[in-house]
Design a protein around this motif. Structure first.
Motif, PDB file in Angstrom:
ATOM      1  N   GLY A  94      47.025  41.258  51.459  1.00 27.09           N
ATOM      2  CA  GLY A  94      47.480  39.896  51.188  1.00 27.09           C
ATOM      3  C   GLY A  94      47.653  39.662  49.694  1.00 27.09           C
ATOM      4  O   GLY A  94      46.788  40.026  48.890  1.00 27.09           O
ATOM      5  N   SER A  95      48.757  39.057  49.328  1.00 29.50           N
ATOM      6  CA  SER A  95      49.064  38.881  47.900  1.00 29.50           C
ATOM      7  C   SER A  95      48.011  38.047  47.170  1.00 29.50           C
ATOM      8  O   SER A  95      47.690  38.335  46.019  1.00 29.50           O
ATOM      9  N   GLY A  96      47.468  37.021  47.826  1.00 28.97           N
ATOM     10  CA  GLY A  96      46.443  36.199  47.174  1.00 28.97           C
ATOM     11  C   GLY A  96      45.220  37.015  46.815  1.00 28.97           C
ATOM     12  O   GLY A  96      44.718  36.954  45.683  1.00 28.97           O
ATOM     13  N   SER A  97      44.736  37.808  47.753  1.00 35.31           N
ATOM     14  CA  SER A  97      43.566  38.651  47.496  1.00 35.31           C
ATOM     15  C   SER A  97      43.859  39.685  46.422  1.00 35.31           C
ATOM     16  O   SER A  97      43.028  39.947  45.546  1.00 35.31           O
ATOM     17  N   ILE A  98      45.041  40.283  46.473  1.00 31.72           N
ATOM     18  CA  ILE A  98      45.408  41.298  45.486  1.00 31.72           C
ATOM     19  C   ILE A  98      45.426  40.707  44.082  1.00 31.72           C
ATOM     20  O   ILE A  98      44.770  41.216  43.170  1.00 31.72           O
ATOM     21  N   PHE A  99      46.180  39.618  43.887  1.00 26.63           N
ATOM     22  CA  PHE A  99      46.344  39.099  42.534  1.00 26.63           C
ATOM     23  C   PHE A  99      45.063  38.460  41.992  1.00 26.63           C
ATOM     24  O   PHE A  99      44.772  38.566  40.804  1.00 26.63           O
ATOM     25  N   GLU A 100      44.285  37.832  42.856  1.00 26.40           N
ATOM     26  CA  GLU A 100      43.010  37.269  42.406  1.00 26.40           C
ATOM     27  C   GLU A 100      42.087  38.386  41.917  1.00 26.40           C
ATOM     28  O   GLU A 100      41.430  38.256  40.882  1.00 26.40           O
ATOM     29  N   THR A 101      42.056  39.489  42.618  1.00 24.16           N
ATOM     30  CA  THR A 101      41.219  40.626  42.225  1.00 24.16           C
ATOM     31  C   THR A 101      41.727  41.268  40.946  1.00 24.16           C
ATOM     32  O   THR A 101      40.934  41.580  40.039  1.00 24.16           O
ATOM     33  N   VAL A 110      43.629  48.707  48.003  1.00 28.07           N
ATOM     34  CA  VAL A 110      44.301  47.878  49.002  1.00 28.07           C
ATOM     35  C   VAL A 110      44.573  48.750  50.225  1.00 28.07           C
ATOM     36  O   VAL A 110      45.163  49.830  50.114  1.00 28.07           O
ATOM     37  N   VAL A 111      44.116  48.272  51.378  1.00 25.41           N
ATOM     38  CA  VAL A 111      44.303  49.000  52.633  1.00 25.41           C
ATOM     39  C   VAL A 111      45.358  48.258  53.443  1.00 25.41           C
ATOM     40  O   VAL A 111      45.188  47.088  53.786  1.00 25.41           O
ATOM     41  N   VAL A 112      46.445  48.941  53.713  1.00 23.68           N
ATOM     42  CA  VAL A 112      47.582  48.357  54.417  1.00 23.68           C
ATOM     43  C   VAL A 112      47.313  48.382  55.919  1.00 23.68           C
ATOM     44  O   VAL A 112      46.915  49.400  56.474  1.00 23.68           O
ATOM     45  N   ASN A 113      47.538  47.230  56.544  1.00 24.32           N
ATOM     46  CA  ASN A 113      47.389  47.123  57.995  1.00 24.32           C
ATOM     47  C   ASN A 113      48.700  47.569  58.628  1.00 24.32           C
ATOM     48  O   ASN A 113      49.663  46.808  58.697  1.00 24.32           O
ATOM     49  N   GLU A 114      48.718  48.801  59.101  1.00 22.57           N
ATOM     50  CA  GLU A 114      49.942  49.378  59.649  1.00 22.57           C
ATOM     51  C   GLU A 114      50.314  48.807  61.005  1.00 22.57           C
ATOM     52  O   GLU A 114      51.395  49.076  61.520  1.00 22.57           O
ATOM     53  N   ASP A 115      49.426  48.015  61.603  1.00 29.67           N
ATOM     54  CA  ASP A 115      49.711  47.414  62.914  1.00 29.67           C
ATOM     55  C   ASP A 115      50.570  46.158  62.818  1.00 29.67           C
ATOM     56  O   ASP A 115      51.053  45.664  63.831  1.00 29.67           O
ATOM     57  N   GLU A 126      52.197  48.985  47.575  1.00 21.59           N
ATOM     58  CA  GLU A 126      52.736  50.265  47.127  1.00 21.59           C
ATOM     59  C   GLU A 126      53.360  50.160  45.736  1.00 21.59           C
ATOM     60  O   GLU A 126      53.218  51.067  44.911  1.00 21.59           O
ATOM     61  N   GLU A 127      54.036  49.051  45.464  1.00 18.84           N
ATOM     62  CA  GLU A 127      54.632  48.859  44.129  1.00 18.84           C
ATOM     63  C   GLU A 127      53.545  48.759  43.058  1.00 18.84           C
ATOM     64  O   GLU A 127      53.645  49.369  41.986  1.00 18.84           O
ATOM     65  N   LEU A 128      52.487  47.993  43.330  1.00 22.57           N
ATOM     66  CA  LEU A 128      51.406  47.854  42.354  1.00 22.57           C
ATOM     67  C   LEU A 128      50.616  49.154  42.194  1.00 22.57           C
ATOM     68  O   LEU A 128      50.114  49.449  41.108  1.00 22.57           O
ATOM     69  N   ALA A 129      50.529  49.952  43.247  1.00 23.32           N
ATOM     70  CA  ALA A 129      49.891  51.270  43.142  1.00 23.32           C
ATOM     71  C   ALA A 129      50.755  52.204  42.297  1.00 23.32           C
ATOM     72  O   ALA A 129      50.241  52.962  41.463  1.00 23.32           O
ATOM     73  N   GLU A 130      52.067  52.130  42.505  1.00 19.86           N
ATOM     74  CA  GLU A 130      52.979  52.954  41.713  1.00 19.86           C
ATOM     75  C   GLU A 130      52.895  52.603  40.229  1.00 19.86           C
ATOM     76  O   GLU A 130      53.001  53.465  39.371  1.00 19.86           O
ATOM     77  N   ARG A 131      52.654  51.336  39.943  1.00 23.56           N
ATOM     78  CA  ARG A 131      52.497  50.886  38.547  1.00 23.56           C
ATOM     79  C   ARG A 131      51.081  51.137  38.025  1.00 23.56           C
ATOM     80  O   ARG A 131      50.750  50.732  36.921  1.00 23.56           O
ATOM     81  N   CYS A 136      46.155  52.434  46.761  1.00 26.76           N
ATOM     82  CA  CYS A 136      46.667  52.000  48.052  1.00 26.76           C
ATOM     83  C   CYS A 136      46.267  53.036  49.102  1.00 26.76           C
ATOM     84  O   CYS A 136      46.341  54.241  48.848  1.00 26.76           O
ATOM     85  N   ALA A 137      45.833  52.549  50.265  1.00 20.58           N
ATOM     86  CA  ALA A 137      45.391  53.440  51.341  1.00 20.58           C
ATOM     87  C   ALA A 137      45.732  52.826  52.679  1.00 20.58           C
ATOM     88  O   ALA A 137      46.140  51.659  52.764  1.00 20.58           O
ATOM     89  N   SER A 138      45.530  53.603  53.710  1.00 22.66           N
ATOM     90  CA  SER A 138      45.555  53.116  55.083  1.00 22.66           C
ATOM     91  C   SER A 138      44.142  53.308  55.605  1.00 22.66           C
ATOM     92  O   SER A 138      43.334  53.987  54.954  1.00 22.66           O
TER      93      SER A 138
END
Length: 178
Positions: A94-101, A110-115, A126-131, A136-138
């Motif tokens: 979630g963007s809120g959790s990501i940017f607040e952290t 960040v663990v992506v919910n693939e479901d 993935e973009e923020l991990a690339e930067r 980023c994980a699953s």
């Protein structure tokens, strides 16, 4: 005279958040002995898991012996204090959790919910991990990601300045500028 107990380690908290969603796959994987052992080996002492709407209940432990102290909760009016006290945050995408952290300059996986259908959140993670701002994980790769954690590979996140965009939008929409 020397009353200092050398066995007392400073608190190093791992905070796991799923937001308001159900992300049992993440909660289950952080509750595995392998992940807990790896976090303990990395020097973490506590694991606090926010389970949201999930139905999986993690195993609580007091942290005695060679393991993490584990606790959980469903919701909180604010997770800001949990984020501030954490040494490592493992979050849904979630963007809120990501940017607040990131603004708190916390180590973040960040663990992506693939479901999720049409998961646009994975693109952000993935973009923020690339930067190099986060990892980023699953759920399937989280243990490997924790094993490979290296602070040397991360770059601090500097939020952008939205004022020029807002000014341009105001001009386009015909609003007067101050």
């Amino acid at each position: 005279m020397d009353d200092i107990d050398d066995s007392i380690k400073p608190e190093r908290i791992v905070f796991v958040t799923v937001g308001t969603t159900c992300f049992d796959a993440l909660v289950k994987v952080v509750d595995t002995p392998e992940v807990k052992r790896e976090l303990f080996n990395k020097g973490y002492t506590q694991l606090l898991i926010q389970i949201g709407r999930g139905s999986y209940i993690p195993t609580k432990s007091s942290g005695e012996g060679v393991c993490l102290a584990v606790d959980y909760f469903t919701f909180s009016s604010s997770i800001a204090d949990n984020l501030r006290s954490a040494s490592l945050v493992i979050s849904h995408a979630g963007s809120g959790s990501i940017f607040e952290t990131l603004q708190l300059r916390k180590l973040l996986i960040v663990v992506v919910n693939e479901d999720l259908m049409d998961n646009h959140q994975s693109e952000l993670a993935e973009e923020l991990a690339e930067r190099k701002h986060l990892f980023c994980a699953s759920p399937q790769t989280l243990l490997h990601t924790i094993k490979a954690l290296s602070l040397d590979t991360l770059a601090p996140y500097h939020p952008g300045d939205a004022r020029p965009v807002a000014k341009l939008m105001n001009r386009f929409l015909g609003f007067l500028e101050d």
